[in-house]
Design an enzyme around this catalytic site. Structure first.
Site, PDB file in Angstrom:
ATOM      1  CG  PHE A 101      -1.854   1.257   1.129  1.00 50.18           C
ATOM      2  CD1 PHE A 101      -3.034   1.216   0.406  1.00 50.18           C
ATOM      3  CD2 PHE A 101      -1.481   2.457   1.730  1.00 50.18           C
ATOM      4  CE1 PHE A 101      -3.836   2.344   0.283  1.00 50.18           C
ATOM      5  CE2 PHE A 101      -2.286   3.589   1.606  1.00 50.18           C
ATOM      6  CZ  PHE A 101      -3.465   3.523   0.884  1.00 50.18           C
ATOM      7  CG  ASP A 159       5.840   4.060   1.687  1.00 52.60           C
ATOM      8  OD1 ASP A 159       5.818   4.806   2.686  1.00 52.60           O
ATOM      9  OD2 ASP A 159       4.859   3.910   0.926  1.00 52.60           O
ATOM     10  CE  LYS A 219      -1.046   6.692   6.854  1.00 53.93           C
ATOM     11  NZ  LYS A 219      -0.606   5.772   5.810  1.00 53.93           N
TER      12      LYS A 219
HETATM   13  C1  LIG Z   1      -0.818   5.818   4.306  1.00 49.38           C
HETATM   14  C2  LIG Z   1       0.319   5.388   3.461  1.00 49.38           C
HETATM   15  C3  LIG Z   1       0.631   6.064   2.269  1.00 49.38           C
HETATM   16  C4  LIG Z   1      -0.224   7.167   1.705  1.00 49.38           C
HETATM   17  O1  LIG Z   1      -0.342   8.248   2.561  1.00 49.38           O
HETATM   18  P1  LIG Z   1      -1.510   9.328   2.318  1.00 49.38           P
HETATM   19  O2  LIG Z   1      -1.155  10.444   3.241  1.00 49.38           O
HETATM   20  O3  LIG Z   1      -2.799   8.637   2.697  1.00 49.38           O
HETATM   21  O4  LIG Z   1      -1.483   9.696   0.886  1.00 49.38           O
HETATM   22  C5  LIG Z   1       1.754   5.666   1.572  1.00 49.38           C
HETATM   23  N1  LIG Z   1       2.518   4.644   2.007  1.00 49.38           N
HETATM   24  C6  LIG Z   1       2.235   3.966   3.137  1.00 49.38           C
HETATM   25  C7  LIG Z   1       3.134   2.851   3.576  1.00 49.38           C
HETATM   26  C8  LIG Z   1       1.124   4.295   3.896  1.00 49.38           C
HETATM   27  O5  LIG Z   1       0.809   3.609   4.987  1.00 49.38           O
END
Ligand SMILES: *Cc1c(COP(=O)(O)O)cnc(C)c1O
Length: 425
Positions: free
Chosen positions: A160, A245, A274
């Site tokens: 994700f 990520d 986040k």
């Molecule tokens: C939540 C998330 C995203 C996307 O972040 P948004 O602020 O919702 O666009 C990307 N990578 C990971 C691993 C995430 O958990």
């Protein structure tokens, strides 16, 4: 539409003596006037403090989701709120057409925290990932010498990384992917945790391997210990960027600043998001050395809001809190409590439980309940969590949660499982 007239005009904070909308009324209006791109639990939150939130009916809940880790430092953390107030009284938005006095302190602090030279600030996590895709492709053409428009990026199954059209182009989740083509080409999906499959997918066209050090949305999947080290070797051998990520896994969730630290791996770039905004506004960033981020020249990438003064004030406060505060220690110490206590559920209504730091994925026996039903039953007992797929629920409480609160939340999980008829082991 007469029933809604004037509602949007109510002052924020409302009239304390005025009418209060019930949960039912909030949900009815929300379902009528907002797109149904989420399926929220029937809880209408009005206030938050620390690990707790209060709904419009005055019921309190222990927030064991923490905005998918965006609220790592707790709701309305006093240090963050003070920094926000201070900045709100000075200047909030300038655009990058000019410098602002929060920018240099922010990028310096974040680069140093990550052990890299440079920061490219954006807003949402998806934008940080998009930034990484662009930087990696640009680096492949300018530095690695990949023929024009031929760059590939190797990603992991079950990933994700966000919701943009390019990012969903390499999602395996049918809900995220289906119906949004034509898709952005250039991505190769290989099974998560399988370094040999990644090695087989990397070739002279490969710009980067993009991976979550721990997969969050997939259900808190912790890869084998040698996975990231082997990806590092593959990337070194083939002159490929390793991009972590850490949007959800980073900034304290696993008890470290970067989840990569658990395996001692240093990727070429980190993506943060986040928690970087302190739960106050969206702040994200790609962090890497100058030889990587240096491929982007003025005018080639950016965002009106990226690196704004309020974001900078929040971001550098977050960095300072991670350095000086008790958050990493708390996540480590309570992570042990969580890990130990989760074992007592396995075989008693839980098929498997995975955790790292204050982050857990719990696979409930599918015959007992769906993940959604588990969330509803836990909410009735005052604990907010979120399901992922099937019968899996995920726990990511704020790092300010106390041991007693964590134990209480797990007691509620036990009570829900027993109520569903789970056998006691
Ligand atoms: C939540 C998330 C995203 C996307 O972040 P948004 O602020 O919702 O666009 C990307 N990578 C990971 C691993 C995430 O958990």
């Amino acid at each position: 539409m007469s029933d809604t007239r004037g509602l949007g005009d109510q002052p924020v904070g409302g009239d304390p003596a005025g009418p209060v909308m019930s949960t039912t009324e909030h949900i009815r209006l929300a379902e009528t006037h907002s797109a149904h791109n989420y399926n929220p639990l029937p809880v209408v939150i009005a206030e938050g403090e620390g690990a707790w939130v209060t709904d419009v009916e005055g019921r309190r809940y222990l927030d064991c989701l923490a905005g998918y880790s965006a609220v790592n430092f707790g709701h309305r953390n006093p240090e963050l709120v003070a920094a926000a107030h201070h900045q709100l009284d000075r200047v909030t938005l300038t655009s990058r057409a000019f410098y602002n006095d929060q920018f240099a302190p922010f990028v310096t602090a974040l680069a140093q925290l990550a052990g890299k030279e440079q920061v490219l600030p954006m807003n949402s996590g998806a934008e940080a990932v998009e930034t990484a895709v662009k930087v990696a492709r640009r680096w492949a053409y300018d530095v690695k010498g990949v023929p024009a428009n031929a760059a590939t990026i190797v990603v992991a199954g079950g990933n994700f990384h966000g919701r943009t059209t390019t990012i969903v182009s390499f999602s395996e989740d049918p809900d995220a992917y289906g119906g949004y083509g034509p898709y952005t080409p250039g991505f190769r999906i290989v099974p998560y945790g399988d370094a040999a499959a990644a090695a087989a997918a990397v070739d002279s066209t490969t710009a980067a391997v993009l991976v979550e050090p721990v997969q969050g949305e997939a259900g808190v999947i912790v890869p084998p210990n040698d996975y990231l080290p082997r990806l590092r070797e593959i990337c070194d051998r083939t002159r490929t960027l390793l991009i972590a990520d850490e949007v959800q896994s980073g900034l304290g969730r696993t008890g470290t600043v970067r989840a990569c630290e658990h395996s001692g791996v240093v990727p070429d770039a980190y993506l943060f998001g986040k928690a970087l905004g302190g739960g106050i506004l969206p702040v994200s960033a790609m962090v890497a050395d100058a030889e990587v981020l240096g491929v982007i020249k003025p005018g080639q990438h950016g965002s009106t809001f990226g690196g704004n003064p309020l974001a900078g004030a929040m971001g550098r406060t977050v960095v300072r809190m991670l350095r000086e505060g008790p958050y990493l220690d708390n996540a480590r110490r309570l992570g042990e409590v969580l890990r130990t206590r989760l074992k007592e559920f396995v075989g008693s209504g839980v098929v498997a439980a995975r955790s790292i730091g204050l982050w857990a994925g719990i696979d409930v026996e599918p015959s007992l309940a769906t993940g959604r039903q588990m969330c509803e039953l836990l909410a009735e007992r005052g604990v907010l969590v979120k399901d992922t797929h099937g019968s899996t629920i995920r726990l990511s409480p704020p790092l300010v949660i106390t041991e007693d609160e964590l134990n209480w939340a797990l007691d509620q999980l036990g009570a829900v499982l027993r109520g569903l008829g789970a056998a006691r082991s």
